[in-house]
Scaffold this motif. Structure first.
Motif, PDB file in Angstrom:
ATOM      1  N   LEU A  85       9.677  88.339 -13.636  1.00 13.25           N
ATOM      2  CA  LEU A  85       9.437  88.101 -15.059  1.00 13.25           C
ATOM      3  C   LEU A  85      10.733  87.752 -15.791  1.00 13.25           C
ATOM      4  O   LEU A  85      10.728  86.940 -16.723  1.00 13.25           O
ATOM      5  N   LEU A  86      11.839  88.366 -15.387  1.00 11.86           N
ATOM      6  CA  LEU A  86      13.141  88.017 -15.965  1.00 11.86           C
ATOM      7  C   LEU A  86      13.499  86.558 -15.664  1.00 11.86           C
ATOM      8  O   LEU A  86      13.947  85.820 -16.548  1.00 11.86           O
ATOM      9  N   VAL A  87      13.285  86.152 -14.414  1.00 12.43           N
ATOM     10  CA  VAL A  87      13.604  84.772 -14.031  1.00 12.43           C
ATOM     11  C   VAL A  87      12.672  83.796 -14.750  1.00 12.43           C
ATOM     12  O   VAL A  87      13.110  82.745 -15.246  1.00 12.43           O
ATOM     13  N   LEU A  88      11.372  84.128 -14.825  1.00  9.34           N
ATOM     14  CA  LEU A  88      10.410  83.268 -15.521  1.00  9.34           C
ATOM     15  C   LEU A  88      10.790  83.099 -16.990  1.00  9.34           C
ATOM     16  O   LEU A  88      10.746  81.987 -17.528  1.00  9.34           O
ATOM     17  N   THR A  89      11.170  84.197 -17.636  1.00  8.16           N
ATOM     18  CA  THR A  89      11.555  84.138 -19.049  1.00  8.16           C
ATOM     19  C   THR A  89      12.772  83.247 -19.249  1.00  8.16           C
ATOM     20  O   THR A  89      12.795  82.393 -20.156  1.00  8.16           O
ATOM     21  N   ALA A  90      13.790  83.437 -18.420  1.00  9.05           N
ATOM     22  CA  ALA A  90      15.003  82.620 -18.534  1.00  9.05           C
ATOM     23  C   ALA A  90      14.696  81.142 -18.278  1.00  9.05           C
ATOM     24  O   ALA A  90      15.221  80.262 -18.972  1.00  9.05           O
ATOM     25  N   LEU A  91      13.839  80.866 -17.299  1.00  6.91           N
ATOM     26  CA  LEU A  91      13.497  79.477 -16.969  1.00  6.91           C
ATOM     27  C   LEU A  91      12.735  78.802 -18.109  1.00  6.91           C
ATOM     28  O   LEU A  91      13.099  77.698 -18.554  1.00  6.91           O
ATOM     29  N   LEU A  92      11.688  79.448 -18.602  1.00  9.98           N
ATOM     30  CA  LEU A  92      10.872  78.832 -19.649  1.00  9.98           C
ATOM     31  C   LEU A  92      11.676  78.629 -20.940  1.00  9.98           C
ATOM     32  O   LEU A  92      11.531  77.600 -21.609  1.00  9.98           O
ATOM     33  N   THR A  93      12.527  79.590 -21.283  1.00 11.26           N
ATOM     34  CA  THR A  93      13.324  79.438 -22.501  1.00 11.26           C
ATOM     35  C   THR A  93      14.313  78.281 -22.360  1.00 11.26           C
ATOM     36  O   THR A  93      14.518  77.501 -23.302  1.00 11.26           O
ATOM     37  N   PHE A  94      14.919  78.155 -21.189  1.00  7.64           N
ATOM     38  CA  PHE A  94      15.844  77.034 -20.954  1.00  7.64           C
ATOM     39  C   PHE A  94      15.119  75.696 -21.049  1.00  7.64           C
ATOM     40  O   PHE A  94      15.603  74.753 -21.692  1.00  7.64           O
ATOM     41  N   LEU A  95      13.936  75.598 -20.437  1.00  4.79           N
ATOM     42  CA  LEU A  95      13.178  74.344 -20.483  1.00  4.79           C
ATOM     43  C   LEU A  95      12.761  74.014 -21.918  1.00  4.79           C
ATOM     44  O   LEU A  95      12.768  72.850 -22.327  1.00  4.79           O
ATOM     45  N   CYS A  96      12.407  75.049 -22.690  1.00  8.41           N
ATOM     46  CA  CYS A  96      12.043  74.835 -24.103  1.00  8.41           C
ATOM     47  C   CYS A  96      13.252  74.360 -24.910  1.00  8.41           C
ATOM     48  O   CYS A  96      13.135  73.453 -25.751  1.00  8.41           O
ATOM     49  N   ALA A  97      14.410  74.973 -24.673  1.00  2.00           N
ATOM     50  CA  ALA A  97      15.623  74.569 -25.386  1.00  2.00           C
ATOM     51  C   ALA A  97      16.012  73.136 -25.020  1.00  2.00           C
ATOM     52  O   ALA A  97      16.412  72.338 -25.880  1.00  2.00           O
ATOM     53  N   LEU A  98      15.881  72.813 -23.732  1.00  2.00           N
ATOM     54  CA  LEU A  98      16.206  71.473 -23.251  1.00  2.00           C
ATOM     55  C   LEU A  98      15.272  70.434 -23.886  1.00  2.00           C
ATOM     56  O   LEU A  98      15.708  69.370 -24.346  1.00  2.00           O
ATOM     57  N   TYR A  99      13.995  70.764 -23.933  1.00  2.00           N
ATOM     58  CA  TYR A  99      12.987  69.881 -24.521  1.00  2.00           C
ATOM     59  C   TYR A  99      13.252  69.665 -26.012  1.00  2.00           C
ATOM     60  O   TYR A  99      13.083  68.568 -26.537  1.00  2.00           O
ATOM     61  N   SER A 100      13.708  70.725 -26.682  1.00  2.00           N
ATOM     62  CA  SER A 100      13.909  70.670 -28.131  1.00  2.00           C
ATOM     63  C   SER A 100      15.122  69.823 -28.525  1.00  2.00           C
ATOM     64  O   SER A 100      15.215  69.370 -29.666  1.00  2.00           O
ATOM     65  N   VAL A 101      16.063  69.633 -27.598  1.00  2.00           N
ATOM     66  CA  VAL A 101      17.224  68.790 -27.907  1.00  2.00           C
ATOM     67  C   VAL A 101      16.760  67.383 -28.276  1.00  2.00           C
ATOM     68  O   VAL A 101      17.294  66.746 -29.190  1.00  2.00           O
ATOM     69  N   LYS A 102      15.737  66.891 -27.559  1.00  2.00           N
ATOM     70  CA  LYS A 102      15.212  65.554 -27.827  1.00  2.00           C
ATOM     71  C   LYS A 102      13.994  65.580 -28.749  1.00  2.00           C
ATOM     72  O   LYS A 102      13.678  64.584 -29.394  1.00  2.00           O
ATOM     73  N   LYS A 103      13.279  66.719 -28.772  1.00  2.00           N
ATOM     74  CA  LYS A 103      12.019  66.756 -29.516  1.00  2.00           C
ATOM     75  C   LYS A 103      11.959  68.014 -30.372  1.00  2.00           C
ATOM     76  O   LYS A 103      11.168  68.927 -30.124  1.00  2.00           O
ATOM     77  N   LEU A 104      12.801  68.076 -31.396  1.00  2.00           N
ATOM     78  CA  LEU A 104      12.768  69.216 -32.313  1.00  2.00           C
ATOM     79  C   LEU A 104      11.543  69.105 -33.214  1.00  2.00           C
ATOM     80  O   LEU A 104      11.318  68.067 -33.823  1.00  2.00           O
ATOM     81  N   PRO A 105      10.726  70.169 -33.324  1.00  2.00           N
ATOM     82  CA  PRO A 105       9.571  70.105 -34.231  1.00  2.00           C
ATOM     83  C   PRO A 105      10.025  69.918 -35.673  1.00  2.00           C
ATOM     84  O   PRO A 105      11.119  70.342 -36.058  1.00  2.00           O
ATOM     85  N   ALA A 106       9.186  69.284 -36.468  1.00  2.00           N
ATOM     86  CA  ALA A 106       9.496  69.089 -37.884  1.00  2.00           C
ATOM     87  C   ALA A 106       9.581  70.442 -38.575  1.00  2.00           C
ATOM     88  O   ALA A 106       8.701  71.282 -38.428  1.00  2.00           O
ATOM     89  N   GLY A 107      10.673  70.684 -39.292  1.00  2.00           N
ATOM     90  CA  GLY A 107      10.851  71.974 -39.943  1.00  2.00           C
ATOM     91  C   GLY A 107      12.215  72.062 -40.596  1.00  2.00           C
ATOM     92  O   GLY A 107      12.901  71.045 -40.779  1.00  2.00           O
ATOM     93  N   PRO A 108      12.659  73.274 -40.920  1.00  2.00           N
ATOM     94  CA  PRO A 108      13.905  73.457 -41.674  1.00  2.00           C
ATOM     95  C   PRO A 108      15.157  72.908 -41.017  1.00  2.00           C
ATOM     96  O   PRO A 108      16.069  72.470 -41.701  1.00  2.00           O
ATOM     97  N   GLY A 109      15.287  72.954 -39.679  1.00  2.00           N
ATOM     98  CA  GLY A 109      16.515  72.449 -39.072  1.00  2.00           C
ATOM     99  C   GLY A 109      16.782  73.061 -37.716  1.00  2.00           C
ATOM    100  O   GLY A 109      16.205  74.075 -37.328  1.00  2.00           O
ATOM    101  N   GLY A 110      17.702  72.411 -36.966  1.00  5.63           N
ATOM    102  CA  GLY A 110      17.965  72.815 -35.591  1.00  5.63           C
ATOM    103  C   GLY A 110      18.725  74.117 -35.453  1.00  5.63           C
ATOM    104  O   GLY A 110      18.551  74.847 -34.485  1.00  5.63           O
ATOM    105  N   ARG A 111      19.594  74.417 -36.407  1.00  7.72           N
ATOM    106  CA  ARG A 111      20.410  75.637 -36.283  1.00  7.72           C
ATOM    107  C   ARG A 111      19.534  76.888 -36.399  1.00  7.72           C
ATOM    108  O   ARG A 111      19.637  77.797 -35.562  1.00  7.72           O
ATOM    109  N   ALA A 112      18.667  76.928 -37.405  1.00 11.72           N
ATOM    110  CA  ALA A 112      17.773  78.079 -37.569  1.00 11.72           C
ATOM    111  C   ALA A 112      16.800  78.172 -36.398  1.00 11.72           C
ATOM    112  O   ALA A 112      16.533  79.266 -35.875  1.00 11.72           O
ATOM    113  N   PHE A 113      16.288  77.017 -35.958  1.00  9.15           N
ATOM    114  CA  PHE A 113      15.344  76.996 -34.839  1.00  9.15           C
ATOM    115  C   PHE A 113      15.987  77.569 -33.580  1.00  9.15           C
ATOM    116  O   PHE A 113      15.404  78.415 -32.888  1.00  9.15           O
TER     117      PHE A 113
END
Length: 508
Positions: A85-113
């Motif tokens: 579960l520790l490895v799964l959590t670290a993996l999914l969060t990294f993939l989400c962060a990586l995805y967000s570099v190119k595809k940040l959802p519309a909202g207040p900004g990247g720093r807060a996100f």
């Protein structure tokens, strides 16, 4: 190895603190990807240094006094149950962060996100690493605030109402759970989860175990989510941004079922045995209910939202996890823990793909997507269509993919439950679960037909549909590969969990 586990928790927390500095949004997103990447490397290092010959023993242990007056200790460690579960959590969060570099959802900004994403990762990792009931509660609560803001500020549709419902349900559940923890700690004289598990209920009267088990069970069942305490989930998933849905389904739901295995089973075994038949009944109903809800959303003319459908599918899939836990057998518990990881991989991939489809079409409404003949992803965006079909057949439990083993073992555990449990009742639950697998196959194949098939020459909601982009391929491919690996090599996970499960059940 204890330094690695401490660093694993400290790094994302430090990264979240860095987001308070006045840096640009793009720089913040790249820093977030770097920090989560470093966290993933630490998780891999922890797994590499783990003694796989003795996964039932707590390893990488840190145990120092934190609040002496209450005997609350900073007690950290990992075993064969928490390590995946520790490895799964670290993996999914990294993939989400990586995805967000190119595809940040519309909202207040990247720093807060990014700051909220890193704080969320800290809480999720801590939940699986701490070995003190008070710390477990604190880690359990840390995740609520960042997820609330991710939904309410970066979500879509009725995002504020969905975020409010999420926080109210989970906070109320956590308050009830805390009462159970306090009762256990006061009566047993310690909040240490290892000592409590080793005692296996000794020193706690039957009445104390019943009351504590009920309180803890209700609190954790909200997060699991168990039917009928699930109603916050579909709204939260429908409104959440893609990465929010991935982490909510992939990790946060697992916090509830992990707590059932780590706390409920070994600490209050008499109380757990008393409520196990009821948990099994709710799990079986949840499996069928989730599948029927998905079938209703998948039919033509229902205006079914794809993200909402996957959310209801999670109610059914987590029902298998709860059924395996309710059997109180090593087989059922191993199945539950395997299904936990499998669901995180498969549903994470599903939400990524559906989020991409929604971004391209501007909607996740099945009727709008499919039109008269179908959305024709195979013809318009074949790589995305193939990934959606792969995730769908993995989710329905196709042999050779990760979704198969957990559900099979959970049903086998229900077929032959622990001594003292009613076998006719659990066989009935198993039959209902089997019906649920058929219904699951039904609605997922309907979704594949409506979204992937069709005539690509027919008019579509958008003129051009870009196929798989580079940042999507990088974010999604590891989940597809691990889904296949876990399906073909189940011993990779079962070899870790089985000794740890037997240790917990035996109290030795």
């Amino acid at each position: 190895m204890n330094a690695v586990l401490i660093a694993l928790l400290a790094l994302p927390l430090l990264g979240a603190a860095l987001m308070l500095a006045p840096i640009g949004d793009r720089q913040a997103l790249r820093l977030g990807a770097t920090v989560t990447g470093g966290t993933l490397l630490l998780a891999v290092a922890l797994a590499a240094g783990f003694d796989h010959g003795d996964p039932g023993r707590m390893q990488a242990v840190t145990d120092v006094s934190w609040i002496p007056a209450l005997d609350v200790r900073l007690h950290l460690g990992t075993d064969g149950i928490s390590l995946p579960l520790l490895v799964l959590t670290a993996l999914l969060t990294f993939l989400c962060a990586l995805y967000s570099v190119k595809k940040l959802p519309a909202g207040p900004g990247g720093r807060a996100f990014t700051g909220l994403l890193l704080l969320l990762e800290t809480g999720m990792l801590a939940t699986f690493a701490v070995l003190d009931l008070v710390l477990f509660f604190l880690a359990f609560e840390i995740v609520l605030i960042p997820m609330y803001f991710l939904v309410s500020r970066w979500g879509s549709g009725k995002k504020t109402a969905a975020a409010n419902r999420f926080i109210l349900y989970t906070l109320l559940g956590s308050a009830v759970m805390l009462l159970g923890f306090l009762l256990i700690g006061v009566k047993a004289g310690t909040f240490d989860m290892v000592k409590l598990a080793d005692a296996h209920g000794a020193g706690l009267s039957h009445t104390t175990q019943l009351v504590a088990a009920l309180a803890v069970l209700v609190g954790l069942a909200v997060k699991a989510p168990a039917w009928p305490l699930h109603s916050w989930l579909p709204d939260a998933h429908t409104a959440a941004p893609t990465v929010g849905s991935v982490l909510l389904a992939g990790v946060m739901l697992k916090m509830g079922t992990y707590g059932l295995v780590r706390v409920l089973l070994p600490v209050v075994p008499d109380g757990t045995a008393t409520f196990a038949p009821y948990l099994g009944a709710f799990a079986a109903v949840g499996i069928v209910y989730g599948s029927l809800a998905c079938l209703a959303l998948a039919r033509a003319g229902a205006k079914g939202d794809l993200k909402r459908l996957i959310a209801y599918s999670s109610v059914g899939h987590m029902g298998f996890v709860l059924l395996g836990i309710a059997s109180l057998t090593p087989t059922g518990l191993n199945g539950a823990l395997f299904a936990n990881i499998a669901h995180g991989l498969i549903t994470g991939l599903l939400f990524f793909v559906v989020g991409a489809v929604k971004d391209r079409y501007g909607t996740a409404d099945l009727d709008t997507l499919s039109g008269a003949t179908g959305a024709a992803l195979y013809g318009r965006a074949p790589r995305i269509g193939a990934l959606l079909a792969f995730a769908a057949v993995a989710s329905l439990g196709l042999p050779g993919l990760a979704g198969f083993w957990g559900e099979l073992l959970a049903m086998y555990g229900a077929f032959d439950p622990a001594a003292g449990l009613s076998r006719p009742a659990f066989v009935t639950y198993m039959v209902l679960a089997g019906l649920g697998t058929l219904l699951t196959a039904g609605y997922l194949l309907i979704v594949v037909k409506r979204v992937c098939m069709g005539d690509p020459k027919q008019p579509a909601p958008v003129a051009e549909l870009p196929d798989l982009q580079a940042h999507e391929a990088v974010s999604w491919t590891p989940l597809a590969a691990l889904t296949l690996l876990a399906g073909l090599w189940p011993a990779l996970l079962l070899g870790l969990s089985d000794p740890a499960v037997k240790h917990l059940l035996g109290g030795g």
